[in-house]
Design a protein around this motif. Structure first.
Motif, PDB file in Angstrom:
ATOM      1  N   ALA A 139       0.493   6.766 -12.100  1.00 60.73           N
ATOM      2  CA  ALA A 139       1.236   7.529 -11.102  1.00 60.73           C
ATOM      3  C   ALA A 139       1.874   6.638 -10.039  1.00 60.73           C
ATOM      4  O   ALA A 139       2.578   7.135  -9.152  1.00 60.73           O
ATOM      5  N   GLY A 140       1.640   5.326 -10.133  1.00 63.45           N
ATOM      6  CA  GLY A 140       2.253   4.395  -9.194  1.00 63.45           C
ATOM      7  C   GLY A 140       1.360   3.973  -8.048  1.00 63.45           C
ATOM      8  O   GLY A 140       1.845   3.399  -7.068  1.00 63.45           O
ATOM      9  N   TYR A 141       0.036   4.198  -8.178  1.00 60.13           N
ATOM     10  CA  TYR A 141      -0.895   3.845  -7.108  1.00 60.13           C
ATOM     11  C   TYR A 141      -2.026   2.968  -7.631  1.00 60.13           C
ATOM     12  O   TYR A 141      -3.202   3.326  -7.532  1.00 60.13           O
ATOM     13  N   PRO A 142      -1.687   1.793  -8.178  1.00 61.12           N
ATOM     14  CA  PRO A 142      -2.757   0.916  -8.692  1.00 61.12           C
ATOM     15  C   PRO A 142      -3.704   0.434  -7.598  1.00 61.12           C
ATOM     16  O   PRO A 142      -4.864   0.107  -7.869  1.00 61.12           O
ATOM     17  N   ASP A 143      -3.196   0.389  -6.362  1.00 62.90           N
ATOM     18  CA  ASP A 143      -4.029  -0.051  -5.237  1.00 62.90           C
ATOM     19  C   ASP A 143      -4.498   1.118  -4.371  1.00 62.90           C
ATOM     20  O   ASP A 143      -5.040   0.913  -3.282  1.00 62.90           O
ATOM     21  N   GLY A 144      -4.274   2.333  -4.858  1.00 62.11           N
ATOM     22  CA  GLY A 144      -4.727   3.510  -4.134  1.00 62.11           C
ATOM     23  C   GLY A 144      -3.886   3.809  -2.910  1.00 62.11           C
ATOM     24  O   GLY A 144      -2.767   3.321  -2.749  1.00 62.11           O
TER      25      GLY A 144
END
Length: 468
Positions: free
Chosen positions: A303-308
């Motif tokens: 969703a495009g949030y690998p780093d949260g």
């Protein structure tokens, strides 16, 4: 004597609906219909009812019933009560109990037509949830202060703010009189203080006993409730707009562990829906989201949030049994997959107001911990939480709205079951919340109290007895 953790903001039964107020209002006010101990709908202030056509239900009132102020419970009073609660200017927080009601019309002194804005198959259930109020007293606008007037077996006596509310038996009650002559609702915010009062014989009933306290109470009553805990998403927030993120957050929380540790087995993971087996619309094909933090991380990355990202989770203080601890548990689970979550705790009355800020507005909660009651035992009860225009909703999926409307616009129960099963399947792919647990109510009681709790969270002191 009954101990509650939070004080009601008002005793107007049409304005708010929470447990601390219901122990008072359930005994002062009554409804046209009522559920019995096995959750079946029965007559109360109405002797009978029937559906006249697709938008009209007719109720025949019990003769001779009067309010505590001496005024009659007649068709005019019923029309007033219905019109009052649906009036937008009244601004009730009980809108989920009035969905689809368009108004009321007097037929004769004992006969009232309740009008709907289309087919409304849950109208009888709604009539178990709308208290009748005295027009004369309601127009004084003094509820919650000195004037609290219903038709019930108990009358309001006094309210010492921050301390206690006193009620006494109404000698002129129209039905069978209760055996307990008076009772007091004491506000005891501290759980240990409430337990100590129970052990000392100062109170007879404590709500929301903590699981670890159950072995210390003189007597414990427990019932699987119609309440389901959850964390609602504000899907208008950019980071929460993608269903993959919301599925990931469901996968991040170990519901089995939450039930076993925080609740010590006095709760169970709900099947990704705010229904249980036997309720209309329950989908047996759904299961709780499994605990899978690695899959949660993969979905967040997709969703495009690998780093949260950062969020706030809001929870009321003292309102829900182990609510703050549950919020902390959820926040820690979300932190572990990269969704950095700060828990913000509120006074109950502040939380209730702030939690209704629309998702599109600046001060809307990111995440909101709560319990959703389903005392209708019907999927229609969830409408205000999941529809685009729902009063408690920060979520919009047009397919969900269409299925909700389909289930509401037929009297065929098999069709309604099918529509609601599809609705829950859609909400599984596009979650409006983190689905947590089906709660159990745990009550501590004195040895002298004879009473069986109900799954619908109603409290009728007339069904209680004291042995000494």
């Amino acid at each position: 004597m009954v101990a509650v953790a939070t004080e009601p903001s008002t005793l107007d039964p049409q304005l708010v609906n929470d447990r601390s107020s219901r122990i008072v209002t359930d005994n002062v006010f009554e409804t046209l219909l009522v559920r019995d101990g096995s959750a079946q709908i029965q007559p109360k202030l109405a002797d009978s009812y029937e559906r006249v056509d697709d938008t009209t239900w007719r109720f025949v009132l019990h003769p001779g019933v009067t309010f505590h102020d001496g005024s009659p419970l007649d068709a005019d009073a019923v029309v007033f009560s219905i019109e009052r609660i649906i009036d937008p200017e009244f601004d009730t927080q009980r809108t989920s109990y009035t969905e689809g009601i368009a108004g009321a019309k007097k037929v004769d002194d004992r006969t009232v037509d309740i009008l709907t804005d289309g087919k409304n198959p849950v109208l009888p259930a709604e009539m178990t949830s709308i208290p009748m109020v005295s027009p004369a007293s309601a127009q004084q606008q003094s509820f919650g202060h000195e004037v609290v007037v219903g038709t019930g077996p108990y009358t309001f006596k006094s309210w010492q703010r921050g301390r206690e509310i006193q009620l006494e038996r109404h000698d002129g009650y129209w039905a069978e009189k209760p055996s307990i002559p008076a009772f007091t609702v004491r506000v005891v915010p501290d759980a240990q203080t409430a337990l100590s009062a129970l052990q000392a014989g100062e109170v007879d009933l404590v709500f929301d006993l903590f699981p670890e306290q159950s072995a210390l109470a003189p007597q414990v009553k427990e019932v699987q409730a119609s309440d389901f805990s959850y964390v609602a998403f504000n899907t208008y927030k950019k980071e929460l707009s993608d269903p993959r993120v919301r599925r990931a957050m469901n996968l991040a929380v170990d519901k089995e562990s939450l039930a076993k540790t925080i609740y010590q087995g006095h709760a169970s993971p709900n099947q990704a829906q705010h229904l249980a087996k036997g309720m209309l619309g329950f989908s047996p094909g759904l299961a709780p989201f499994p605990y899978d933090p690695e899959q949660a991380k993969r979905l967040l990355a997709e969703a495009g949030y690998p780093d949260g990202f950062d969020l706030e989770l809001h929870v009321p203080i003292g309102r829900y049994s182990k609510g703050e601890e549950s919020a902390d548990f959820v926040a820690a689970a979300l932190d572990a997959v990269g969704v950095h979550t700060k828990v913000v705790k509120h006074d109950w009355n502040d939380y209730r107001t702030l939690g209704r800020v629309k998702g599109t507005e600046q001060d809307a909660f990111d995440l909101k911990y709560g319990w959703n009651s389903n005392e209708w035992f019907d999927a229609a009860r969830i409408k205000s939480h999941i529809t685009c225009e729902g009063a408690s909703s920060k979520f919009c999926n047009k397919s969900v709205d269409q299925l909700v409307d389909a289930g509401a616009n037929t009297f065929d129960q098999a069709d309604r079951q099918r529509d609601y099963e599809q609705m829950w399947a859609t909400l599984h792919d596009d979650p409006y919340s983190i689905y947590l647990l089906q709660q159990h109510y745990i009550f501590g009681t004195s040895k002298r109290l004879v009473w069986d709790p109900r799954p619908d969270d109603a409290y009728f002191v007339s069904t209680m007895k004291l042995t000494s």
